[in-house]
Design a protein around this motif. Structure first.
Motif, mmCIF file in Angstrom:
data_model
loop_
_atom_site.group_PDB
_atom_site.id
_atom_site.type_symbol
_atom_site.label_atom_id
_atom_site.label_comp_id
_atom_site.label_asym_id
_atom_site.label_seq_id
_atom_site.Cartn_x
_atom_site.Cartn_y
_atom_site.Cartn_z
ATOM 1 N N VAL A 192 1.826 10.821 3.347
ATOM 2 C CA VAL A 192 0.553 10.079 3.388
ATOM 3 C C VAL A 192 0.801 8.592 3.142
ATOM 4 O O VAL A 192 0.212 7.729 3.797
ATOM 5 C CB VAL A 192 -0.447 10.662 2.369
ATOM 6 C CG1 VAL A 192 -1.651 9.751 2.195
ATOM 7 C CG2 VAL A 192 -0.892 12.048 2.802
ATOM 8 N N ALA A 193 1.687 8.268 2.199
ATOM 9 C CA ALA A 193 1.994 6.863 1.903
ATOM 10 C C ALA A 193 2.562 6.167 3.138
ATOM 11 O O ALA A 193 2.192 5.022 3.440
ATOM 12 C CB ALA A 193 2.978 6.777 0.739
ATOM 13 N N THR A 200 0.777 3.903 -3.038
ATOM 14 C CA THR A 200 0.420 5.293 -2.724
ATOM 15 C C THR A 200 1.553 6.234 -3.120
ATOM 16 O O THR A 200 1.310 7.350 -3.587
ATOM 17 C CB THR A 200 0.098 5.434 -1.223
ATOM 18 O OG1 THR A 200 -0.886 4.476 -0.867
ATOM 19 C CG2 THR A 200 -0.407 6.817 -0.900
ATOM 20 N N VAL A 213 0.845 -1.202 0.000
ATOM 21 C CA VAL A 213 0.000 0.000 0.000
ATOM 22 C C VAL A 213 0.879 1.249 0.000
ATOM 23 O O VAL A 213 0.597 2.225 -0.702
ATOM 24 C CB VAL A 213 -0.974 -0.017 1.204
ATOM 25 C CG1 VAL A 213 -1.631 1.334 1.400
ATOM 26 C CG2 VAL A 213 -2.028 -1.093 1.010
ATOM 27 N N HIS A 214 1.955 1.217 0.782
ATOM 28 C CA HIS A 214 2.893 2.346 0.810
ATOM 29 C C HIS A 214 3.462 2.602 -0.583
ATOM 30 O O HIS A 214 3.479 3.736 -1.073
ATOM 31 C CB HIS A 214 4.015 2.056 1.806
ATOM 32 C CG HIS A 214 5.135 3.043 1.755
ATOM 33 N ND1 HIS A 214 6.247 2.858 0.955
ATOM 34 C CD2 HIS A 214 5.304 4.230 2.371
ATOM 35 C CE1 HIS A 214 7.056 3.893 1.096
ATOM 36 N NE2 HIS A 214 6.513 4.740 1.939
ATOM 37 N N THR A 232 3.428 6.065 -5.643
ATOM 38 C CA THR A 232 3.418 6.348 -7.085
ATOM 39 C C THR A 232 2.558 7.560 -7.423
ATOM 40 O O THR A 232 2.739 8.170 -8.479
ATOM 41 C CB THR A 232 2.910 5.132 -7.895
ATOM 42 O OG1 THR A 232 1.580 4.836 -7.501
ATOM 43 C CG2 THR A 232 3.797 3.927 -7.691
ATOM 44 N N LEU A 233 1.636 7.923 -6.524
ATOM 45 C CA LEU A 233 0.808 9.111 -6.769
ATOM 46 C C LEU A 233 1.641 10.395 -6.723
ATOM 47 O O LEU A 233 1.204 11.439 -7.212
ATOM 48 C CB LEU A 233 -0.323 9.195 -5.750
ATOM 49 C CG LEU A 233 -1.322 8.044 -5.756
ATOM 50 C CD1 LEU A 233 -2.312 8.189 -4.606
ATOM 51 C CD2 LEU A 233 -2.046 7.989 -7.089
ATOM 52 N N VAL A 239 2.550 13.441 -0.576
ATOM 53 C CA VAL A 239 2.166 12.071 -0.942
ATOM 54 C C VAL A 239 3.061 11.062 -0.222
ATOM 55 O O VAL A 239 2.583 10.023 0.248
ATOM 56 C CB VAL A 239 2.223 11.882 -2.478
ATOM 57 C CG1 VAL A 239 2.122 10.409 -2.850
ATOM 58 C CG2 VAL A 239 1.116 12.667 -3.140
ATOM 59 N N VAL A 286 -0.365 5.728 5.717
ATOM 60 C CA VAL A 286 -1.331 4.719 5.278
ATOM 61 C C VAL A 286 -0.713 3.324 5.378
ATOM 62 O O VAL A 286 -1.366 2.376 5.828
ATOM 63 C CB VAL A 286 -1.815 5.016 3.837
ATOM 64 C CG1 VAL A 286 -2.583 3.848 3.262
ATOM 65 C CG2 VAL A 286 -2.666 6.260 3.829
#
Length: 197
Positions: free
Chosen positions: A105-106, A39, A35-36, A41-42, A102, A109
């Motif tokens: 956040v990664a 995320t 998930v990290h 890649t955003l 990002v 998350v």
């Protein structure tokens, strides 16, 4: 300290439970990492924007430097290129800021995806295992020295139908100090705790 019960079936269940807990933790660690990474890649568009804007700003500064060297009109002609270079630098800073946000956040998350399910299971399972280890350790200290204490625990903790299978009057036999009944009750309590004499 005894980590696992001496009874094979109970010990096998405890080992299996511990292995399942380790597998659960490993699976959610992998999921959190995935998930990290997804995320993260955003943030690539922000980094690409920052790179392109830095290149544009460099070119505008280069043109500004060349035009600014012209006599009399150089400063006036170079001013728009300086403004364009400043705007490109602002765009690059915004792209970098977006990529950093990002990345933050990664990380959060990914940690949340790992911690929430692991803590939900660990809060239920780990105290259960710690209680077994503590109770088994305490019982082992008294198992060889004082079977009467374990017999008393059996009288207090075991179901009545189990006690009456040993003798019709388990309390009377314990008070009288009947060694066979005391030993049987102590062994019963040890088995309940997952230990052997």
């Amino acid at each position: 300290m005894r980590l696992y019960a001496a009874a094979p079936a109970r010990g096998a269940r405890q080992v299996l439970g511990d292995l399942l807990l380790v597998a659960w933790i490993a699976a959610w660690a992998w999921a959190g990492r995935e998930v990290h990474d997804v995320t993260l890649t955003l943030g690539r568009p922000g980094l690409a924007t920052a790179s392109a804007a830095d290149e544009m700003a460099g070119r505008f500064h280069d043109v500004e430097g060349r035009i600014g060297g012209l006599p009399a009109v150089g400063d006036d002609l170079a001013a728009p290129f300086k403004g364009a270079a400043d705007a490109a630098e602002s765009l690059a800073a915004a792209g970098r800021s977006q990529a950093e946000t990002v990345a933050d956040v990664a990380l959060l998350v990914g940690i949340a995806v790992f911690l929430i399910p692991v803590l939900l299971v660990a809060v239920l399972y780990v105290p259960f295992r710690v209680r077994f280890v503590r109770r088994a350790g305490a019982a082992r200290r008294f198992a060889g020295a004082d079977p009467e204490l374990l017999a008393l625990r059996a009288l207090a903790n075991q179901p009545l139908r189990t006690l009456t299978r040993i003798t019709d009057d388990p309390v009377g036999a314990w008070r009288a100090g009947d060694p066979e009944v005391v030993r049987t009750l102590a062994d019963l309590e040890l088995r309940t705790l997952g230990l052997k004499r």
